[in-house]
Design a protein around this motif. Structure first.
Motif, short mmCIF file in Angstrom:
data_model
loop_
_atom_site.label_atom_id
_atom_site.label_comp_id
_atom_site.label_asym_id
_atom_site.label_seq_id
_atom_site.Cartn_x
_atom_site.Cartn_y
_atom_site.Cartn_z
N THR A 172 68.85 106.96 -2.66
CA THR A 172 68.45 106.06 -3.75
C THR A 172 69.58 105.06 -3.97
OG1 THR A 172 67.60 106.02 -6.02
CG2 THR A 172 69.32 107.64 -5.56
N ARG A 173 69.46 104.19 -4.98
CA ARG A 173 70.47 103.15 -5.20
C ARG A 173 71.09 103.31 -6.58
NH1 ARG A 173 71.69 100.35 -0.81
NH2 ARG A 173 72.10 98.44 -1.96
N ARG A 174 72.36 103.01 -6.67
CA ARG A 174 73.07 103.01 -7.94
C ARG A 174 74.03 101.82 -7.97
NH1 ARG A 174 69.56 106.11 -8.98
NH2 ARG A 174 69.73 108.21 -9.83
N ARG A 175 74.42 101.39 -9.19
CA ARG A 175 75.44 100.33 -9.33
C ARG A 175 76.76 100.96 -9.73
NH1 ARG A 175 74.63 94.31 -11.35
NH2 ARG A 175 73.62 94.37 -9.32
N VAL A 176 77.76 100.75 -8.88
CA VAL A 176 79.08 101.36 -9.13
C VAL A 176 80.13 100.25 -9.00
CG1 VAL A 176 80.73 103.09 -8.33
CG2 VAL A 176 78.28 103.56 -8.17
N ASP A 177 80.91 100.05 -10.08
CA ASP A 177 81.96 99.01 -10.10
C ASP A 177 81.41 97.65 -9.66
OD1 ASP A 177 83.72 100.98 -10.87
OD2 ASP A 177 84.32 101.45 -8.81
N GLY A 178 80.18 97.33 -10.11
CA GLY A 178 79.59 96.03 -9.80
C GLY A 178 78.92 95.94 -8.45
N ASP A 179 79.01 96.98 -7.64
CA ASP A 179 78.37 96.95 -6.32
C ASP A 179 77.14 97.86 -6.30
OD1 ASP A 179 80.21 95.26 -5.12
OD2 ASP A 179 81.58 96.94 -4.67
N ASP A 180 76.11 97.45 -5.57
CA ASP A 180 74.94 98.31 -5.39
C ASP A 180 75.16 99.17 -4.15
OD1 ASP A 180 74.00 97.02 -7.53
OD2 ASP A 180 72.55 95.78 -6.47
N VAL A 181 75.09 100.47 -4.35
CA VAL A 181 75.40 101.40 -3.25
C VAL A 181 74.23 102.35 -3.04
CG1 VAL A 181 77.89 101.31 -3.64
CG2 VAL A 181 76.55 103.05 -4.81
N SER A 182 74.15 102.86 -1.80
CA SER A 182 73.15 103.87 -1.46
C SER A 182 73.75 105.24 -1.76
CB SER A 182 72.80 103.73 0.02
OG SER A 182 71.94 104.76 0.40
N VAL A 183 72.97 106.10 -2.41
CA VAL A 183 73.44 107.44 -2.73
C VAL A 183 72.53 108.45 -2.06
CG1 VAL A 183 74.00 109.05 -4.60
CG2 VAL A 183 74.17 106.59 -4.99
N SER A 184 73.11 109.37 -1.31
CA SER A 184 72.31 110.37 -0.60
C SER A 184 71.67 111.35 -1.58
CB SER A 184 73.22 111.14 0.36
OG SER A 184 72.53 112.27 0.84
N LEU A 185 70.46 111.75 -1.26
CA LEU A 185 69.77 112.79 -2.06
C LEU A 185 69.70 114.10 -1.29
CD1 LEU A 185 66.92 110.54 -3.47
CD2 LEU A 185 68.66 111.69 -4.84
N ALA A 186 70.51 114.19 -0.25
CA ALA A 186 70.46 115.40 0.60
C ALA A 186 70.66 116.64 -0.25
CB ALA A 186 71.55 115.32 1.66
N GLY A 187 69.80 117.61 -0.07
CA GLY A 187 69.92 118.87 -0.79
C GLY A 187 69.34 118.84 -2.20
N THR A 188 68.84 117.67 -2.64
CA THR A 188 68.21 117.58 -3.97
C THR A 188 66.86 116.90 -3.78
OG1 THR A 188 69.11 115.40 -4.43
CG2 THR A 188 70.42 117.26 -5.16
N PRO A 189 65.83 117.63 -3.28
CA PRO A 189 64.57 116.95 -2.92
C PRO A 189 63.98 116.12 -4.06
CG PRO A 189 64.42 119.31 -2.42
CD PRO A 189 65.78 119.07 -3.02
N PHE A 190 64.21 116.52 -5.31
CA PHE A 190 63.63 115.78 -6.44
C PHE A 190 64.71 115.06 -7.25
CE2 PHE A 190 60.24 118.86 -5.53
CZ PHE A 190 59.14 118.01 -5.51
N GLY A 191 65.87 114.79 -6.65
CA GLY A 191 66.94 114.11 -7.36
C GLY A 191 67.66 115.06 -8.30
N ALA A 192 68.58 114.50 -9.09
CA ALA A 192 69.38 115.33 -10.00
C ALA A 192 69.90 114.46 -11.12
CB ALA A 192 70.55 115.95 -9.23
N GLY A 193 70.35 115.11 -12.21
CA GLY A 193 70.94 114.37 -13.32
C GLY A 193 69.88 113.75 -14.22
N PRO A 194 70.31 112.74 -15.01
CA PRO A 194 69.42 112.20 -16.06
C PRO A 194 68.19 111.46 -15.53
CG PRO A 194 71.47 110.93 -15.93
CD PRO A 194 71.64 112.11 -15.01
N ARG A 195 68.17 111.18 -14.22
CA ARG A 195 67.02 110.47 -13.65
C ARG A 195 66.26 111.34 -12.68
NH1 ARG A 195 68.93 105.12 -14.86
NH2 ARG A 195 66.82 104.51 -14.39
N ALA A 196 66.51 112.65 -12.67
CA ALA A 196 65.81 113.55 -11.73
C ALA A 196 64.31 113.41 -11.93
CB ALA A 196 66.23 114.99 -12.00
N CYS A 197 63.56 113.64 -10.86
CA CYS A 197 62.12 113.44 -10.89
C CYS A 197 61.46 114.29 -11.99
CB CYS A 197 61.51 113.82 -9.54
SG CYS A 197 59.73 113.59 -9.52
#
Ligand code: HEM
Length: 250
Positions: A172-197
């Motif tokens: 998925t994508r996140r904004r970190v220090d002004g840059d848009d970066v790709s973040v792996s979801l490996a091992g979390t089929p439905f995501g994790a944290g405050p935006r988990a599916c």
């Protein structure tokens, strides 16, 4: 590792009402801060009102495949059935064809074509007008579309080929220090944290019902073709027919 709790890349807010860009600007998926909290709560409350989905997914799949010989599971069942069942549970008609058109244009790197814009217009009309509640219902259906098809396609392909099951959404994508970066979801089929599916339970019920109705089928093509999207791992097509395979597939 970049945290999944970082903000998502923001999308433009000053966009034509009722467009695909408006949908992006109005759903939890592409919002941050208080907008995300409010819109996510709306999506979660809509999902909480949805009853049992597995039996309806099973019955619809059985009804569709009963009359078919060889067919592509992805086109005939895995895309339309989960969205159709969820739409009905959200008090909408079977809008699965329009949802598929919008799903293909949902992510911000895609420029929506006229078919996607027309489809989102029909979905908004079916939901009673362009407000946040309509966006939440459409958002649930769009989020369900490719991901649940992927869940079904990957499970079935693994069953029938004996290969390991892959997870459908890889990053998925996140904004970190002004840059848009790709973040792996490996091992979390439905995501994790405050935006988990928030639809994991519903997706699992839909996939279970569909897969139960596909028992006794076999692959007719040994080689699976996969969708070309870099963040999705799911079959593009999965041709099956009834009965046991003569060779290694069962
Ligand atoms: C009934 C089916 C489904 C519904 C209604 C649904 C709904 C949603 C919604 C509304 C979000 C956005 C949450 C937010 O931003 O706060 C979301 C995120 C997500 N969904 Fe689902 N989803 C479904 C199926 C699936 C399936 C089958 C998968 C994969 C196996 C999946 C994986 C994810 C992931 C990884 C995220 C988080 C994306 C991120 O953190 O950037 N979803 N889903």
């Amino acid at each position: 590792m970049t945290s999944l709790s970082a903000p998502v890349p923001p999308v433009p807010a000053d966009v034509p009402p009722g467009s695909v860009a408006w949908l992006r600007a109005s759903v939890a998926r592409f919002s941050n801060g208080p907008d995300h909290v409010r819109r996510r709560a709306l999506a979660v409350s809509l999902l909480a009102s949805v009853g049992e989905l597995r039996d309806e997914a099973f019955a619809r799949t059985q009804g569709i495949v009963a009359a078919l010989g060889e067919f592509d599971v992805m086109a005939v069942v895995a895309r339309p059935v989960p969205v159709g069942v969820l739409a009905s549970a959200l008090d909408l008609p079977d809008v699965s064809a329009d949802v598929a058109l919008v799903a293909a244009a949902y992510h911000p790197h895609v420029t929506p074509d006229s078919a996607a814009e027309a489809a989102v217009g029909r979905l908004i009309a079916a939901c009673g007008g362009a407000d946040e509640h309509a966006a939440a219902r459409i958002g649930l259906l769009v989020q369900a579309c490719d991901a649940t098809a992927g869940l079904i396609g990957n499970e079935l392909s693994a069953w029938l080929s004996g290969k390991p099951v892959g997870q459908p959404v890889l990053s998925t994508r996140r904004r970190v220090d002004g840059d848009d970066v790709s973040v792996s979801l490996a091992g979390t089929p439905f995501g994790a944290g405050p935006r988990a599916c928030p639809g994991a339970r519903h997706a699992t019920a839909l996939a279970t019902g569909v897969l139960q109705a596909l028992q006794g089928f076999r692959l007719t093509e040994v080689k699976t073709s996969w969708v070309p999207a870099p963040n999705l791992r799911m079959p593009a097509r999965l041709w099956v027919t009834r009965g046991r395979a003569a060779g290694g597939l069962c």
